[in-house]
Design an enzyme around this catalytic site. Structure first.
Site, PDB file in Angstrom:
ATOM      1  N   LYS A 109      52.725 -20.540  70.752  1.00  0.00           N
ATOM      2  CA  LYS A 109      51.509 -20.531  70.982  1.00  0.00           C
ATOM      3  C   LYS A 109      50.478 -20.837  69.432  1.00  0.00           C
ATOM      4  O   LYS A 109      49.089 -20.994  69.945  1.00  0.00           O
ATOM      5  CB  LYS A 109      50.898 -19.156  71.247  1.00  0.00           C
ATOM      6  CG  LYS A 109      52.004 -18.275  72.510  1.00  0.00           C
ATOM      7  CD  LYS A 109      50.897 -17.655  73.137  1.00  0.00           C
ATOM      8  CE  LYS A 109      52.068 -16.301  74.011  1.00  0.00           C
ATOM      9  NZ  LYS A 109      52.269 -17.206  74.925  1.00  0.00           N
ATOM     10  N   GLN A 115      47.548 -13.442  70.406  1.00  0.00           N
ATOM     11  CA  GLN A 115      46.537 -14.584  71.059  1.00  0.00           C
ATOM     12  C   GLN A 115      45.818 -14.528  70.253  1.00  0.00           C
ATOM     13  O   GLN A 115      44.622 -15.370  70.419  1.00  0.00           O
ATOM     14  CB  GLN A 115      46.338 -13.892  72.692  1.00  0.00           C
ATOM     15  CG  GLN A 115      47.304 -13.743  73.888  1.00  0.00           C
ATOM     16  CD  GLN A 115      47.470 -15.305  74.253  1.00  0.00           C
ATOM     17  OE1 GLN A 115      46.745 -16.231  73.745  1.00  0.00           O
ATOM     18  NE2 GLN A 115      49.329 -15.258  74.905  1.00  0.00           N
ATOM     19  N   HIS A 149      49.856  -7.386  77.916  1.00  0.00           N
ATOM     20  CA  HIS A 149      51.050  -8.334  78.344  1.00  0.00           C
ATOM     21  C   HIS A 149      52.443  -7.181  78.610  1.00  0.00           C
ATOM     22  O   HIS A 149      52.212  -6.046  77.912  1.00  0.00           O
ATOM     23  CB  HIS A 149      51.416  -9.040  77.221  1.00  0.00           C
ATOM     24  CG  HIS A 149      52.163 -10.330  77.445  1.00  0.00           C
ATOM     25  ND1 HIS A 149      53.565  -9.726  77.821  1.00  0.00           N
ATOM     26  CD2 HIS A 149      52.239 -11.392  77.627  1.00  0.00           C
ATOM     27  CE1 HIS A 149      54.412 -11.669  78.195  1.00  0.00           C
ATOM     28  NE2 HIS A 149      53.191 -12.140  77.767  1.00  0.00           N
ATOM     29  N   ASP A 197      49.392  -5.921  68.813  1.00  0.00           N
ATOM     30  CA  ASP A 197      50.252  -7.731  69.176  1.00  0.00           C
ATOM     31  C   ASP A 197      49.249  -8.695  69.566  1.00  0.00           C
ATOM     32  O   ASP A 197      48.390  -9.064  69.694  1.00  0.00           O
ATOM     33  CB  ASP A 197      50.327  -7.068  70.125  1.00  0.00           C
ATOM     34  CG  ASP A 197      50.570  -8.564  71.909  1.00  0.00           C
ATOM     35  OD1 ASP A 197      50.685 -10.103  71.499  1.00  0.00           O
ATOM     36  OD2 ASP A 197      51.073  -9.128  73.293  1.00  0.00           O
ATOM     37  N   CYS A 206      51.864 -11.986  83.313  1.00  0.00           N
ATOM     38  CA  CYS A 206      52.503 -11.149  82.591  1.00  0.00           C
ATOM     39  C   CYS A 206      51.656  -9.879  82.083  1.00  0.00           C
ATOM     40  O   CYS A 206      51.414  -9.246  81.286  1.00  0.00           O
ATOM     41  CB  CYS A 206      53.052 -12.131  81.291  1.00  0.00           C
ATOM     42  SG  CYS A 206      54.788 -12.804  81.796  1.00  0.00           S
TER      43      CYS A 206
END
Lengths: 131, 415
Positions: free
Chosen positions: B233, B210, B129, B207, B372
């Site tokens: 999220k 997700q 991202h 990261d 993104c």
């Protein structure tokens, strides 16, 4: 019961035992409570056998922080330094004796924090605080 | 095609999400398949925040009065829930930020600024991202280190041979890689990659934007140095996210923003920093949002992350089967068994924006664009894709409606 503790706290806060810094000394450390700006400087004379012979402190802060410093100071005199470093959070809260809210607990513990950070390090203090 | 068996009563779960029961257009129910962009919120989260504002609001960490006490307890209580949720070893390792983006920028501007310079290398990847590319580019321009990107293989995986080569041949200080791709759905072997990075003396940032919402995450088992994610999220509110980092690293890092709450002592000559985690939380934090995230973590914990993951695996597997029937479709990323619940796709001769527009007319919310991740789309050779992303409340019937609407989209373009 709580009333008795309140009087004791006020007495210690107004007439701090061992008030005034010791010069020379072989322990001298100052800590602050960033939440309210309380300041506490603790000095000690520890003899060759590792016994705390004299304690002297000064600082500015609320009745709780000053009373806790006074009570802890009394307790430290005559104690082996190594033993003093094992004093835990609950012991100080029990000395204060009245229920404290989370932000005030920081006030009560400032003198113990000064002892622990000055002797060991910040991480050691966080272990005591998080117990 | 028969519907898959699901591990829990998804209708009961859907009843917790008020927004799912409204009409998208008059007479058309909402089918929300844009969860990778942001998930919806259960009433438990909405209520926790409302209740806080109705009964508890005050500033934290400062006041002596009862409201400040209650607000502080609620705020710090949320931090402890999150610590447990990701299995950090200590609550002081959990820093509240505005979200994943701010968490990465914090690491770049503090740890990065103090530790990266000419000759050093930061390894990232082509499937990142923008939030995990741009902060490093900004800092690299200033500090003179270089950034190398792990390429993506034809089956949507990171090229781990190149990764190994980079670690061996270059002076890598930090590896910063996505745990689960927001486009391909690829779940990267973070634990193995972190171990390799450590063998070469590099730190590892994952990261988790997700991954944390969709699967169990144990930061100690992964043994990553930094782990970042967002609240919105994972059924929580916007404006709140987490930076987890190992304590010794946080202690060595300079502060991020200066201001209230992050100091130990201030004089006109200089200042000293507060203890962890407050050193990195200057100013009044997002109190209601932190409490909302705490409620979200409770909600996810009750369903169980393993169970949620099983549900989503059933949905994505079914979705990939249904989508593969559609003529002219290309779905990007690995097989269902190796990916999260996200399906980015293109339809031959129809732009992704047109796909999203026509799906919207049928009540279906998907994302269209580069999500993104422009470098990844460049690698895929497309300017844009449409993306259906699922969550714990997604149903096989919603997948059916998506497939039907895609057939309809083709007909609308006379294909």
């Amino acid at each position: 019961m709580e009333e008795m503790y309140r009087e004791l706290i006020l007495d210690h806060a107004r007439h701090g035992r061992n008030w005034g810094l010791l010069m020379p000394n072989n322990f001298d450390h100052e800590e602050h409570n960033p939440l309210c700006g309380d300041r506490l400087r603790l000095t000690m004379r520890i003899d060759d056998a590792g016994i705390i012979r004299e304690v002297g402190w000064d600082g500015e802060g609320c009745a709780i922080s000053q009373a806790a410093a006074s009570m802890l100071g009394e307790e430290l005199v005559g104690k082996p330094y190594a033993e003093a470093l094992k004093i835990n959070k609950q012991h100080v809260l029990d000395m204060i004796g009245i229920p404290l809210t989370i932000n005030r607990i920081k006030c009560a513990l400032l003198s113990l924090k000064t002892l622990i950070v000055g002797s060991l390090d910040q991480r050691a203090w966080e272990r005591v605080e998080d117990e | 095609m028969p519907h898959p068996t699901l591990p829990y009563d998804v209708e009961a779960v859907r009843n917790d999400f008020p927004i799912l029961h409204q009409e998208h257009h008059p007479g058309t129910p909402l089918i929300y398949l844009d969860n990778a962009a942001s998930s919806q919120k259960p009433r438990q989260v909405i209520e926790a925040m409302n209740e806080y504002y109705r009964t508890t609001h005050s500033n934290v960490h400062r006041g002596i009065h009862k409201l400040s006490e209650s607000a502080t307890l609620a705020y710090e209580g949320a931090r402890k829930k999150i610590r447990s949720f990701i299995n950090a070893s200590n609550w002081r390792e959990v820093i509240f930020t505005r979200g994943t983006t701010e968490s990465i920028n914090l690491v770049a501007q503090t740890w990065g600024r103090a530790n990266l310079g000419p000759g050093d290398v930061v390894v990232s990847s082509v499937m990142e991202h923008h939030a995990n590319i741009v902060p490093w580019q900004i800092l690299a321009a200033e500090r003179g280190f270089s950034i190398e990107y792990i390429p993506v293989t034809s089956d949507g995986q990171l090229d781990l041979e190149v990764y190994e080569r980079l670690l061996t041949q270059r002076s890598v200080k930090l590896v910063s890689v996505v745990h689960c791709s927001n486009v391909l759905g690829t779940v990267n072997p973070i634990a193995d990659m972190a171990r390799q990075a450590h063998q070469h003396g590099a730190l590892f940032l994952a990261d988790g934007a997700q991954s944390v919402p969709h699967m169990p995450v144990d930061v100690q088992a992964l043994d990553v140095d930094f782990f970042v994610f967002s609240g919105h999220k994972m059924a929580g509110p916007t404006g709140i996210g987490i930076l987890y980092a190992k304590r010794a690293i946080l202690e060595s890092m300079p502060p991020y923003q200066g201001g209230g709450d992050m100091i130990a002592q201030v004089t006109l000559q200089g200042s000293t920093w507060n203890e962890l985690p407050y050193k990195f939380e200057a100013g009044t934090p997002s109190i209601a949002e932190a409490i909302g995230l705490g409620a979200a973590v409770d909600y996810l914990g009750q369903l169980g992350m393993t169970t949620i993951h099983r549900h989503e695996q059933s949905i994505i597997q079914y979705a990939l089967e249904r989508l593969s029937e559609i003529p002219g479709i290309t779905v990007y990323g690995p097989d269902a068994c190796r990916k999260g619940a996200v399906a980015a796709f293109t339809l031959e001769r129809i732009h992704a924006h047109d796909v999203a527009q026509l799906l919207d007319a049928d009540g279906i919310a998907v994302r269209a664009g580069h999500h993104c991740a422009m470098p990844l789309h460049q690698h895929l050779g497309v300017t844009a894709s449409a993306r259906a992303s699922f969550y714990l409340y997604s149903t096989p019937s919603e997948v059916d409606k998506l497939a039907e609407a895609l057939y309809k989209t083709r007909r609308a373009f006379a294909l």
